[in-house]
Every structure is written in structure tokens, then in C-alpha cells.
Motif scaffolding. Structure first.
Motif, PDB file in Angstrom:
ATOM      1  N   THR A   1       0.747  -1.139  -0.027  1.00 17.80           N
ATOM      2  CA  THR A   1      -0.126   0.007   0.045  1.00 17.80           C
ATOM      3  C   THR A   1       0.865   1.294   0.008  1.00 17.80           C
ATOM      4  OG1 THR A   1      -1.740  -1.252   1.157  1.00 17.80           O
ATOM      5  CG2 THR A   1      -1.871   1.305   1.325  1.00 17.80           C
ATOM      6  N   ALA A   2       1.880   1.442   0.731  1.00 20.53           N
ATOM      7  CA  ALA A   2       2.743   2.453   0.689  1.00 20.53           C
ATOM      8  C   ALA A   2       3.662   2.672  -0.438  1.00 20.53           C
ATOM      9  CB  ALA A   2       3.811   2.062   1.921  1.00 20.53           C
ATOM     10  N   ALA A   3       3.742   1.532  -1.308  1.00 20.72           N
ATOM     11  CA  ALA A   3       4.324   1.802  -2.453  1.00 20.72           C
ATOM     12  C   ALA A   3       3.439   2.883  -3.319  1.00 20.72           C
ATOM     13  CB  ALA A   3       4.606   0.566  -3.284  1.00 20.72           C
ATOM     14  N   GLY A   4       2.228   2.829  -3.176  1.00 23.98           N
ATOM     15  CA  GLY A   4       1.427   3.630  -4.084  1.00 23.98           C
ATOM     16  C   GLY A   4       1.149   3.147  -5.585  1.00 23.98           C
ATOM     17  N   GLY A   5      -0.002   3.178  -5.922  1.00 24.31           N
ATOM     18  CA  GLY A   5      -0.455   2.945  -7.173  1.00 24.31           C
ATOM     19  C   GLY A   5      -0.641   1.248  -7.488  1.00 24.31           C
ATOM     20  N   TYR A   6      -0.671   0.860  -6.370  1.00 32.43           N
ATOM     21  CA  TYR A   6      -1.172  -0.706  -6.237  1.00 32.43           C
ATOM     22  C   TYR A   6      -2.478  -1.019  -5.505  1.00 32.43           C
ATOM     23  CZ  TYR A   6       3.433  -2.057  -8.215  1.00 32.43           C
ATOM     24  OH  TYR A   6       4.328  -2.389  -8.867  1.00 32.43           O
TER      25      TYR A   6
ATOM     26  N   GLY B 297      -0.641  -7.352  -5.513  1.00 29.75           N
ATOM     27  CA  GLY B 297      -0.493  -6.048  -5.575  1.00 29.75           C
ATOM     28  C   GLY B 297      -0.686  -5.826  -7.199  1.00 29.75           C
ATOM     29  N   ARG B 298      -1.956  -5.129  -7.652  1.00 31.33           N
ATOM     30  CA  ARG B 298      -1.955  -5.299  -8.923  1.00 31.33           C
ATOM     31  C   ARG B 298      -1.932  -3.357  -9.294  1.00 31.33           C
ATOM     32  NH1 ARG B 298      -6.491  -3.201 -11.558  1.00 31.33           N
ATOM     33  NH2 ARG B 298      -7.825  -3.507  -9.446  1.00 31.33           N
ATOM     34  N   ARG B 299      -0.913  -3.298 -10.309  1.00 30.06           N
ATOM     35  CA  ARG B 299      -0.620  -1.805 -10.481  1.00 30.06           C
ATOM     36  C   ARG B 299      -1.714  -1.075 -11.144  1.00 30.06           C
ATOM     37  NH1 ARG B 299       4.232  -1.170 -14.451  1.00 30.06           N
ATOM     38  NH2 ARG B 299       2.565  -1.013 -16.040  1.00 30.06           N
TER      39      ARG B 299
END
Length: 414
Positions: A372-377, A407-409
Motif C-alpha cells: 500500500t505504501a508503494a502507491g499505485g497498487y 498487488g495490481r498496479r
């Protein structure tokens, strides 16, 4: 619109009577510089240098007269016919074909080619073309400026292949060179050229029934296969059942494959490949695979099971996340070891899909938070439980419970 549009393929041999007849009647001729310089082109015909086929198609659509388009090889095979027939141009064409450059290249090499994969490499598609070369033992690459033999070789770094480079086929400057892929980057190659990329294991039947990759080559039907199909970890003491580590349940593997969706042209990272089951199954979908593990025995097991199942993959010994820095860009990633730090490092490379698993809720929450923190997923978390039953007594044979995180971009609108 032109009264008649004829597309003529040229493979270096003399033009056929049909081609000569069409060309002699042309009032407009489009082609490359070496086509337009041919003596058969009528001196009074309008000449269009074929750079952009779309621009040429618009000129032809507005022409009043008979038009001829000259092209190398078979113009209906990865050629100009597709663009000319596009609905926006409205052109009906007659085609006089010639031997395709792919057929000519394999003929020069003296090899059959019904089992070959054929890809077109432009600068925007070069990476995917290279992934096909990683995954398949026989690939013909139709190159372009900036996406030629040298660029193919550079992106295949660490993967050994044999290159058959066929330059300017059908002309008096034709040249065929056979060399290893690590030497191809040291040469300057002339356009146009076709590269046959050979090697990488796999296998084909003596008489395949399907062009390209024959699915019957693969020795096992299905996926999410049971551990005994790989048998890389031995057996549990005192039982006939394979010893299974956390995260190696076939149901988890099947769910991971379903969420990643590996396909031809993709590059898959399998981080923590262990016995190689996931790596091999991803490769059986046609994807290129890099299997990563710090344990040399795990890499050796993965290579052995890949050979047994007739697929090509690359193993890289090293510990993530540091070893990942030098790897080519992935499309999808499966993380079996390394935890949050590896998840974060992989998300930084922005693959389309990422899957990981966890044995405890705390570990699952940490991995989910990292995605979640990676953003965009978009993040999905599941608890998968499987119970193996004895078919005779319906008694419980084994049980597995594991958290699956994926995680799905999310592609954002520009």
C-alpha cells in the motif's frame, strides 16, 4: 482513390511476370530507396519514399491512377499490407508475394522453422522481444534501427544464445554471420537484417502439428501441479509424502499464477525459487523467468527441474534485495522469501503484478502495508486453507494455511 493498388514483394530474385506487368502500368510507385532505383520503375511515375506507411497510404488513397507499393519479402507477413488495408485508409489491394525474410533466413541457416517464434523488435517492443528470446529455443527477430543484433545481445546479458545474423537478404551485399550472443554487441550491423536466436534448451517433436510453440511438447498437462511432479525436496521422514516447506502448497502456487498471469513476452522474477516449481510453471506459460535464490543448491534444483520439463529459464544466485539491482525490468514478481524489504524493493521497479505470502497475520499485515505504501497498487489479501484427504478413509492427510497478498498496479489516466 487509386484505381488499382498492387503490393509487390521482392526477395532478390527477378520479378515475376505479374509483378512486371503491374509495375509497368503504375503511375505512382512507393518503396524504399533501393526499390525506387530499380530499372523496372516507370520513369514518369510519381515516386514516394516509403518511410511512414501511413503517410504513403494517404497519398495513395488520394491518387488518381494505378499505384504499386514495393516491399522486401512477403508484404503480408509483418508487412505493409496490414497498414494499407486499415479501415482509415479504405484501400483494397492485390498482393504479389515473395519469400519472407524469415523463411529466407532459416533457409540460409539450413534449419526448419515451423517451431520458431517470430517477433518484431522496435525500440518500444525490444524488451518484450528479448523476453521471448529468453524463454524460447528458436526465435526469429525482425529488427529495426535501434533494435538490432547489438541491442538484443546487450539485453540478453547473462543468457547464452547463438545468433545467426542475416543482413540485406536477397541483395548483392547479403551477409550471414553465426556467432555467440556475447559477441554480437561488438559488431556494426547493416540494415535491414533478421536475427535467428537459437538455444536455451526446451525441445520440439520430430513432426510438430502446430506452428510456433507446440503445447504437446510439454510432458505434463495442467498447472498448480503436485509436489511429486518436481520432487526436489525429497520426502518427509517415514512417509511417502513430499516434504513441503511453508509457501510451497500447490494451491498457493496456483493462486499466485492466476493473479500474476505470466504470458509470452513477460519477464517473471521468482524470488526464493527453492525447488523451482513456480519458476517452471511460469515458464510453461511462455514467459521468461529469472529465478533468484541465495542457495546454490536451490538454483541447481531449479535448473534440473526446468530441463526435465523442457523449459528455458535463468537462475541468479544472490540475496534479495541487493541482487535485484542489476536484473532487467520485470513484468510480474513472485516473492517467496525476504519479507517487507524485498516487497518494497520490487514495488520500486513498478511491475504490473506482485504476489507474496505470509505464515502469520503480523507478517501479512506488514507486507500488505508495504504494498500500500508503494502507491499505485490495488492490494488484495486472502487466507488460503487447504486440507489433503486420504481418498480411502477421508481422513486428513495434511493441512496448509497461508496468507496470500497480491498487488495490481493501477494505470492512472494521463
Amino acid at each position: 482513390m487509386a484505381d488499382r493498388v498492387t503490393v509487390i514483394g521482392w526477395d532478390g530474385s527477378p520479378l515475376s511476370p505479374a509483378a512486371r506487368s503491374a509495375l509497368s502500368a503504375a503511375t505512382l510507385v512507393a518503396g524504399a530507396a533501393h526499390h525506387l532505383a530499380r530499372p523496372e520503375v516507370p520513369p514518369a511515375a510519381e515516386r514516394i519514399r516509403l518511410g511512414s506507411v501511413d503517410l504513403a497510404a494517404r497519398r495513395i488513397a488520394g491518387h488518381r491512377g494505378t499505384a504499386v507499393v514495393l516491399a522486401d519479402g512477403d508484404p503480408g507477413f509483418f508487412g505493409v499490407v496490414r497498414t494499407l488495408r486499415a479501415p482509415e485508409h479504405g484501400l483494397e489491394v492485390e498482393v504479389v508475394p515473395a519469400v519472407s525474410s524469415v523463411a529466407a533466413a532459416f533457409a540460409r541457416a539450413g534449419m526448419p522453422w515451423e517451431d520458431a517464434r517470430i517477433v518484431v523488435a522496435h525500440q518500444r517492443t525490444l524488451r518484450r522481444a528479448v523476453n521471448v528470446c529468453r524463454a524460447h529455443p528458436k526465435v526469429a527477430v525482425l529488427t529495426s534501427p535501434g533494435a538490432g543484433p547489438a541491442e538484443l545481445a546487450l539485453l540478453l546479458d547473462g543468457v547464452h544464445r547463438t545468433f545467426v545474423v542475416c543482413e540485406q537478404l536477397g541483395t548483392d551485399r547479403e551477409r550471414v554471420s553465426v556467432l555467440t550472443s556475447d559477441k554480437a554487441a561488438d559488431h556494426t550491423w547493416s540494415d535491414p537484417n533478421v536475427v535467428l536466436v537459437i538455444g536455451g534448451g526446451g525441445g520440439t517433436p520430430a513432426a510438430p502439428w502446430l506452428a510456433g510453440l507446440d503445447p504437446s511438447v510439454r510432458p505434463v498437462r495442467g498447472w498448480g501441479l503436485p509436489p511429486e511432479e518436481y520432487d526436489s525436496e525429497g520426502h518427509a521422514p517415514g512417509t511417502d509424502q513430499p516434504r513441503r516447506k511453508a509457501g510451497e502448497d500447490p494451491a498457493l502456487r496456483a493462486a499466485q499464477l492466476a493473479r500474476l498471469g505470466p504470458r509470452t513476452g513477460d519477464l517473471v522474477w521468482d524470488i526464493g525459487c527453492a525447488g523451482g516449481a513456480f519458476s517452471v510453471e511460469a515458464a510453461r506459460f511462455g514467459a521468461a523467468v529469472i529465478a533468484v535464490d541465495p542457495d546454490p543448491a536451490a538454483c541447481a534444483r531449479t535448473e534440473a527441474v526446468a530441463r526435465r520439463h523442457g523449459v528455458a529459464l535463468q537462475t541468479v544466485r544472490g540475496r534479495a534485495p541487493h541482487v535485484l539491482e542489476t536484473l532487467p525490468e520485470p513484468d510480474v514478481v513472485r516473492i517467496a522469501a525476504g519479507g517487507v524489504h524485498v516487497v518494497t524493493a520490487c514495488a520500486d521497479r513498478r511491475p504490473e503484478r506482485i504476489v507474496a505470502h505470509a505464515s502469520t497475520r503480523d507478517e501479512a499485515e506488514a507486507i500488505g502495508a508495504a504494498l500500500t505504501a508503494a502507491g499505485g497498487y490495488a492490494v488484495e489479501t486472502l487466507l488460503l486453507q487447504t486440507v489433503g484427504l486420504d481418498p480411502d478413509t477421508w481422513s486428513e492427510r495434511d493441512r496448509s494455511a497461508v496468507f496470500l497478498l497480491s498487488g495490481r498496479r493501477i494505470e492512472r489516466a494521463p
